[in-house]
Design a protein around this motif. Structure first.
Motif, short mmCIF file in Angstrom:
data_model
loop_
_atom_site.label_atom_id
_atom_site.label_comp_id
_atom_site.label_asym_id
_atom_site.label_seq_id
_atom_site.Cartn_x
_atom_site.Cartn_y
_atom_site.Cartn_z
N ASP A 71 0.80 -1.24 -0.14
CA ASP A 71 -0.04 -0.21 -0.11
C ASP A 71 0.92 1.31 0.06
N GLN A 72 2.08 1.08 0.09
CA GLN A 72 3.03 2.37 -0.33
C GLN A 72 3.86 2.18 -1.37
N SER A 74 3.42 3.04 -5.18
CA SER A 74 2.15 3.42 -6.05
C SER A 74 2.53 3.17 -7.57
N THR A 130 -2.16 1.91 -5.72
CA THR A 130 -0.82 1.21 -5.17
C THR A 130 -1.22 -0.07 -5.68
N ALA A 132 -1.27 -2.59 -3.75
CA ALA A 132 -2.34 -2.99 -2.82
C ALA A 132 -3.66 -3.00 -3.28
N ASP A 133 -3.81 -1.73 -4.00
CA ASP A 133 -5.12 -1.52 -4.90
C ASP A 133 -5.53 -2.53 -5.71
#
Length: 145
Positions: A71-72, A74, A130, A132-133
């Protein structure tokens, strides 16, 4: 347009993000599961390591891991690391500004004005999405008319 190298990099990062926390993946695992040519993947992963996105571990149980949480990381960071600036015109680049060779006057350039909005929206979107997305459960979205 997204380069093949960038597409492979993003797919490799997604594979690493899906791996159990802290479990390194070897190049051959990633190459096979993501259908990426192994030699090309080696270059990509090494570049991502040099950019501070990945880390590698040697020896038995070694391989590649994400250097920071998914999630960090991008999309913008990855695309810049692989393909360079995101801007559609060199005069709009935040990281590699260069005056267009055929430019008469940036302040009155109609093309620059239109593409400045494109560049800003592209940066906003890619710098807030990101890895995570990418692995999150898809949200249902209404069809586009």
């Amino acid at each position: 347009m997204l380069s093949q190298k960038a597409k492979y990099a993003l797919r490799a990062l997604v594979a690493l993000a899906r791996a159990p926390q802290g479990k390194p993946l070897v190049i051959s695992e990633i190459a096979h599961s993501q259908r990426i040519p192994k030699k090309f993947l080696e270059q990509i992963l090494l570049g991502l390591k040099h950019q501070g996105i990945l880390d590698s571990r040697r020896g038995k149980g070694g391989g590649y891991v994400l250097l920071k949480p998914a999630d960090q990381i991008s999309y913008g960071e990855v695309l810049r690391a692989i393909d360079g600036p995101l801007a559609p015109l060199p005069c709009l680049s935040v990281t590699a500004y260069r005056k267009c060779a055929d430019c008469i006057d940036e302040a009155s350039c109609e093309t620059r004005r239109v593409f400045a909005d494109v560049a800003a929206q592209t940066r906003l979107l890619l710098d807030t999405r990101t890895i995570a997305d990418a692995i999150a459960e898809p949200k249902s979205t209404p069809p586009v008319a």
